[in-house]
Design a protein around this motif. Structure first.
Motif, PDB file in Angstrom:
ATOM      1  N   GLN A  85     -58.254   9.746 -33.446  1.00  0.00           N
ATOM      2  CA  GLN A  85     -58.250  10.920 -34.346  1.00  0.00           C
ATOM      3  C   GLN A  85     -59.049  12.062 -33.742  1.00  0.00           C
ATOM      4  O   GLN A  85     -58.666  13.226 -33.837  1.00  0.00           O
TER       5      GLN A  85
ATOM      6  N   GLU B 161     -78.394   7.105 -33.416  1.00  0.00           N
ATOM      7  CA  GLU B 161     -77.268   6.823 -32.509  1.00  0.00           C
ATOM      8  C   GLU B 161     -77.725   6.864 -31.062  1.00  0.00           C
ATOM      9  O   GLU B 161     -77.253   6.110 -30.225  1.00  0.00           O
TER      10      GLU B 161
ATOM     11  N   SER C 117     -75.098   4.828 -28.659  1.00  0.00           N
ATOM     12  CA  SER C 117     -73.669   4.968 -28.977  1.00  0.00           C
ATOM     13  C   SER C 117     -73.247   6.427 -29.025  1.00  0.00           C
ATOM     14  O   SER C 117     -72.109   6.740 -29.351  1.00  0.00           O
TER      15      SER C 117
ATOM     16  N   PHE D  20     -60.526   5.675 -34.655  1.00  0.00           N
ATOM     17  CA  PHE D  20     -61.491   6.771 -34.859  1.00  0.00           C
ATOM     18  C   PHE D  20     -61.462   7.729 -33.666  1.00  0.00           C
ATOM     19  O   PHE D  20     -61.327   8.955 -33.828  1.00  0.00           O
TER      20      PHE D  20
ATOM     21  N   ARG E  55     -71.280  -0.489 -45.160  1.00  0.00           N
ATOM     22  CA  ARG E  55     -71.301  -1.865 -44.628  1.00  0.00           C
ATOM     23  C   ARG E  55     -72.738  -2.319 -44.364  1.00  0.00           C
ATOM     24  O   ARG E  55     -72.944  -3.426 -43.882  1.00  0.00           O
ATOM     25  N   ASP E  56     -73.694  -1.438 -44.626  1.00  0.00           N
ATOM     26  CA  ASP E  56     -75.089  -1.773 -44.343  1.00  0.00           C
ATOM     27  C   ASP E  56     -75.812  -2.042 -45.661  1.00  0.00           C
ATOM     28  O   ASP E  56     -76.048  -1.116 -46.448  1.00  0.00           O
TER      29      ASP E  56
ATOM     30  N   GLY F 218     -71.441   2.520 -25.912  1.00  0.00           N
ATOM     31  CA  GLY F 218     -71.273   3.421 -27.043  1.00  0.00           C
ATOM     32  C   GLY F 218     -70.337   2.880 -28.105  1.00  0.00           C
ATOM     33  O   GLY F 218     -69.412   3.561 -28.542  1.00  0.00           O
ATOM     34  N   LEU F 219     -70.577   1.653 -28.528  1.00  0.00           N
ATOM     35  CA  LEU F 219     -69.715   1.045 -29.545  1.00  0.00           C
ATOM     36  C   LEU F 219     -70.470   0.962 -30.877  1.00  0.00           C
ATOM     37  O   LEU F 219     -71.694   0.948 -30.902  1.00  0.00           O
ATOM     38  N   TYR F 220     -69.696   0.913 -31.956  1.00  0.00           N
ATOM     39  CA  TYR F 220     -70.288   0.780 -33.285  1.00  0.00           C
ATOM     40  C   TYR F 220     -70.124  -0.658 -33.748  1.00  0.00           C
ATOM     41  O   TYR F 220     -69.001  -1.107 -34.013  1.00  0.00           O
TER      42      TYR F 220
ATOM     43  N   ARG G 146     -78.750  -2.582 -46.255  1.00  0.00           N
ATOM     44  CA  ARG G 146     -80.061  -1.925 -46.385  1.00  0.00           C
ATOM     45  C   ARG G 146     -79.929  -0.529 -46.985  1.00  0.00           C
ATOM     46  O   ARG G 146     -80.877   0.041 -47.480  1.00  0.00           O
TER      47      ARG G 146
ATOM     48  N   ASP H 145     -69.463   3.130 -42.356  1.00  0.00           N
ATOM     49  CA  ASP H 145     -70.523   2.373 -41.699  1.00  0.00           C
ATOM     50  C   ASP H 145     -71.705   2.157 -42.647  1.00  0.00           C
ATOM     51  O   ASP H 145     -72.280   1.075 -42.701  1.00  0.00           O
TER      52      ASP H 145
ATOM     53  N   ARG I 179     -70.592  -2.405 -36.399  1.00  0.00           N
ATOM     54  CA  ARG I 179     -70.040  -2.856 -37.690  1.00  0.00           C
ATOM     55  C   ARG I 179     -68.536  -2.611 -37.808  1.00  0.00           C
ATOM     56  O   ARG I 179     -67.927  -2.957 -38.805  1.00  0.00           O
ATOM     57  N   MET I 180     -67.959  -1.963 -36.809  1.00  0.00           N
ATOM     58  CA  MET I 180     -66.521  -1.644 -36.900  1.00  0.00           C
ATOM     59  C   MET I 180     -65.669  -2.748 -36.271  1.00  0.00           C
ATOM     60  O   MET I 180     -66.154  -3.516 -35.441  1.00  0.00           O
TER      61      MET I 180
ATOM     62  N   VAL J 237     -63.450  13.455 -39.966  1.00  0.00           N
ATOM     63  CA  VAL J 237     -63.171  12.205 -39.228  1.00  0.00           C
ATOM     64  C   VAL J 237     -64.502  11.490 -38.957  1.00  0.00           C
ATOM     65  O   VAL J 237     -64.649  10.288 -39.173  1.00  0.00           O
ATOM     66  N   VAL J 238     -65.471  12.287 -38.494  1.00  0.00           N
ATOM     67  CA  VAL J 238     -66.808  11.729 -38.222  1.00  0.00           C
ATOM     68  C   VAL J 238     -67.438  11.251 -39.531  1.00  0.00           C
ATOM     69  O   VAL J 238     -68.005  10.157 -39.609  1.00  0.00           O
TER      70      VAL J 238
ATOM     71  N   ARG K 254     -66.033  10.262 -42.338  1.00  0.00           N
ATOM     72  CA  ARG K 254     -65.418   9.029 -42.867  1.00  0.00           C
ATOM     73  C   ARG K 254     -65.956   7.796 -42.146  1.00  0.00           C
ATOM     74  O   ARG K 254     -66.300   6.799 -42.775  1.00  0.00           O
ATOM     75  N   ARG K 255     -66.049   7.903 -40.837  1.00  0.00           N
ATOM     76  CA  ARG K 255     -66.528   6.751 -40.078  1.00  0.00           C
ATOM     77  C   ARG K 255     -67.959   6.403 -40.479  1.00  0.00           C
ATOM     78  O   ARG K 255     -68.307   5.245 -40.704  1.00  0.00           O
TER      79      ARG K 255
END
Lengths: 313, 476
Positions: free
Chosen positions: A100, B90, B95, A97, B21-22, A84-86, B24, B18, A88-89, B10-11, B13-14
């Motif tokens: 928080q 996801e 993830s 993250f 950074r893409d 469960g990793l992202y 596409r 992300d 691009r981070m 919080v979700v 912002r992440r």
């Protein structure tokens, strides 16, 4: 810390977990063993409140999984089967993250992140994107995430499966330290040596049912029968009958040794030793024949009957 | 509430980080933000020059605001793609489990994802509008009216919200991005139709109608968000691996719910029909209030749309009524065939309205169902206008069969409301599909064993009794 009673999970008419009773106290490690699809992950997912139990109860860190799922999730650190990793981070960003999400203050987050990165040897990789990590590094990062908020309960699914021996040793030592910090830990694993090394208790699950539960020694006694002992003598065994207590069965014999099963070793072994010496035999050594957890496991999953044989996941 | 939003952010912002950074996602947003408004500027400039040559400046007047709406819409189309994979993407990337195992509540997680897919495309949309406005001002000196600009900005925002909230519902209920993309047609087609409608409004310059489009979309977005949160289910999201059409299972759930608990016929009816009617009391009250409102609105329309005197031959009302009653179109009064015709018509109306309700959270179904109440209100007012007693009209034309038919229609309306509510209400221990099948079974049971019998009686009264009552009251 973790208490389940008759924990059951149906997926429509499929019984994935069937009346599981588990009890893990603070400072204990329980290894949950079982073949693929036995119900280990489903059990863990019920303990993390991601799946709702169909029947039975489960309490984690004093909270019922149905009545107080939010508190349960706050008290649990989970290492999931999929990490469960992202990709691009960066790792610090990723851990921050989750910090928080777990409501950790910023300073505490930073301190804890630095500590965990250092502990798992990830400090050098802090500027790399997670997508570039090896499997082992990903697993270590995932484990760091599960420990980030210092949870009292840890549910670790295959914690060392993709690691090299050195990293696996690092993680096993970490788990031992966590146990000494009074955390309740469940480790799902296929690595039996690891289970034996880490676990205070072992539960073997098959077709959703717990078919054996206890310490490694108890399981060996329970599933493989009484312990087997080998006696090595100075002289070769002659044709004379060995002076053994009545009813004791010799399982194997060699030129200058023999082995036997002793149902009650504390009582039987001194008797045997005494009789041999009295009869003039010189004993070189008397030792227990080592029995692996693998044979216990295979005995359990292949030979222990299950009352009902439900469909499992 | 603030704590929910703080955690959701919080979700958000992440996810936004992300997305940025893409490439596409970034590339189309930049193209649609910078290049496309430039193209629209060029189009507007050329069009203004062209139509000016032929003395039709009105076309340019309408084209420029229309293009403003278009440049606002294009970047938000990207949000649909991002939203469709918000949850299921996801899940496919495996993830999602740590997020689901975290202390985030369903609302926090859902809102966080929702905001994350709205913000970047909406920002791009506003940037696109700005680029276009600057360009069009420099080229032809056009400055939008403040209200129109606000409407276009609001339209972009609500369109984005509707598309995204619909797409996130799909994303949280499917098992693969592929399935989500296929289901996106249910968003794209209505949105395309809506856009065509809005374009027509822009070209007709009936800008005040845009307010209705904005309000309507805000309501739809709210309903979609509620639906999404109500049916957000961690277990389903993580556990369901395959989208299979299990008709046997669906039929068994329907059959079990339809048959209900067994017992003697009367006991069964009380337990499985009457008790459901009791459960529907608030929905019934709601439909009743809306129906009364429709009667009142209908009556007010009589002031605006008066019937020409030649249409109603009030001087020979009794003669006309007698011939009319004997044979109005295909309905033959005083005959079983006529009764069948009326029953068929009423039943068809109930079924079509229910179908409309299914696709619109009950809203379109209820609107269609209460239209006749508006017409009744209109005719009551017309009767008053020509000096006759509205009560006589009611007693002669409506009440003899309406006393049975109106309750049947109100109950049918309440069932439509319930179908809509099922979608926006959390269902403990049931999946969205199962909950909906059960509601459908309740609907079918009440239609078969209450509404249909009432409509049969109403049709009998309408064919055999109402004409006599009408003749008695107005036939002289």
């Amino acid at each position: 810390m973790i208490l389940t009673e008759n924990l059951t999970k149906y997926f429509k008419d499929l019984r994935a977990v069937d009346g599981v009773d588990l009890h893990v106290r603070a400072g204990e490690v329980l290894a949950l063993l079982g073949p693929n699809g036995a119900g280990k992950t489903t059990t863990v997912r019920m303990l993390t409140t991601v799946l709702r139990p169909s029947d039975g109860t489960a309490r984690v860190a004093g909270c019922d999984v149905l009545e107080n799922p939010g508190k349960v999730r706050s008290s649990v650190g989970v290492l999931t089967e999929d990490h469960g990793l992202y990709d691009r981070m960066h790792i610090e960003e990723y851990l921050d993250f989750f910090g928080q999400i777990y409501d950790m203050p910023a300073i505490e987050r930073q301190q804890r992140i630095q500590y965990l990165l250092s502990r798992f040897g990830l400090l050098d990789a802090r500027n790399r994107r997670i997508g570039k990590f090896s499997k082992g590094m990903r697993q270590k990062l995932s484990l760091a995430r599960s420990l980030l908020h210092s949870p009292p309960v840890l549910l670790l699914d295959e914690p060392t499966s993709a690691m090299d021996p050195a990293s696996a040793r690092l993680v096993r030592n970490a788990i031992k330290t966590l146990r000494s910090e009074d955390r309740a830990i469940i480790v799902c694993t296929h690595n039996l040596a690891e289970a034996e090394e880490l676990a205070d208790k072992i539960a073997i699950i098959r077709n959703g049912k717990i078919i054996a539960n206890g310490s490694a020694a108890e399981l060996k006694e329970q599933l493989l029968g009484p312990g087997e002992y080998k006696v090595q003598l100075v002289e070769p065994l002659d044709s004379k009958e060995l002076p053994l207590p009545d009813g004791l069965v010799v399982t194997q014999k060699g030129l200058d040794w023999f082995s036997y099963r002793a149902p009650d070793a504390r009582k039987t072994n001194p008797q045997i030793l005494h009789k041999l010496i009295t009869a003039g035999y010189q004993v070189v050594k008397m030792e227990e024949v080592q029995r692996s957890l693998e044979s216990v496991y295979l005995q359990a999953v292949n030979h222990v009957p299950v009352k009902e044989d439900p469909d499992v996941e | 509430m603030w704590s929910d939003i703080r955690k959701a952010l919080v979700v958000t912002r992440r996810e936004v980080k992300d997305q940025f950074r893409d490439w596409r996602i970034i590339a189309p947003i930049i193209i649609l933000t910078v290049f496309f408004p430039g193209l629209m500027n060029f189009t507007a400039q050329q069009a203004v020059g062209f139509v000016a040559k032929y003395g039709a400046p009105i076309i340019a007047d309408r084209l420029i605001p229309f293009l403003l709406m278009v440049v606002g819409f294009f970047p938000i189309s990207v949000s649909l793609v991002i939203a469709l994979e918000s949850f299921v993407g996801e899940k496919e990337r495996r993830s999602i489990e740590p997020l689901l195992s975290s202390p985030l509540t369903d609302v926090q997680l859902y809102l966080g994802k929702l905001m994350a897919v709205i913000f970047p495309p909406l920002l791009a949309s506003f940037l696109g509008i700005s680029v276009y406005l600057v360009g069009v001002f420099r080229q032809v000196g056009w400055v939008p009216d403040a209200t129109l600009l606000f409407q276009v900005v609001a339209l972009a925002a609500v369109q984005s919200l509707v598309m995204v909230s619909g797409a996130v519902v799909i994303s949280s209920q499917t098992t693969s991005v592929r399935a989500a993309n296929l289901l996106a047609s249910f968003i794209i087609i209505p949105m395309a139709l809506l856009l065509v409608g809005e374009s027509m409004i822009m070209f007709w310059a009936r800008y005040q109608v845009l307010w209705w489009a904005i309000i309507g979309q805000v309501i739809i977005a709210w309903l979609l968000i509620r639906t999404g949160i109500a049916h957000f289910n961690r277990e389903e999201l993580l556990g369901r691996e395959l989208d299979t059409l299990n008709l046997r299972w669906a039929w068994s759930v329907f059959k079990e719910a339809f048959l209900g608990e067994s017992g003697s016929a009367l006991h069964w009816w009380r337990l499985n029909v009457w008790s459901v009617v009791r459960d529907l009391k608030w929905s019934i009250l709601l439909v009743l209030i809306i129906s009364i409102g429709a009667v009142l609105v209908g009556s007010t329309q009589a002031e605006i749309f008066t019937l020409p005197t030649e249409v109603l031959d009030w001087d020979n009302l009794d003669e006309g009524l007698v011939t009319g009653v004997e044979n109005i179109g295909p309905i033959h009064f005083f005959s079983v065939g006529g009764m069948g015709m009326i029953l068929f018509h009423n039943l068809r109306a109930v079924l079509i309205d229910s179908l409309l309700g299914i696709f619109s959270f009950g809203v379109l179904g209820i609107i269609a169902l209460i239209l006749p109440f508006g017409i009744i209100g209109y005719f009551i007012a017309i009767t008053g206008q020509i000096g006759l007693s509205p009560w006589s009209f009611l007693l002669g034309f409506i009440l003899p069969h309406g006393i049975v038919e109106i309750p049947a229609i109100i109950i049918a309306g309440a069932l439509i409301v319930r179908m809509g509510l099922t979608l926006v209400t959390p269902q403990e221990n049931h999946t969205i599909g199962e909950a909906w099948i059960r509601t459908l079974a309740d609907w079918a049971r009440l239609i078969c064993f209450l509404v249909l019998p009432l409509l049969v009686v109403a049709a009998f009264l309408e064919v055999f009794i109402t004409p006599r009552a009408a003749l008695a009251m107005f036939g002289g």
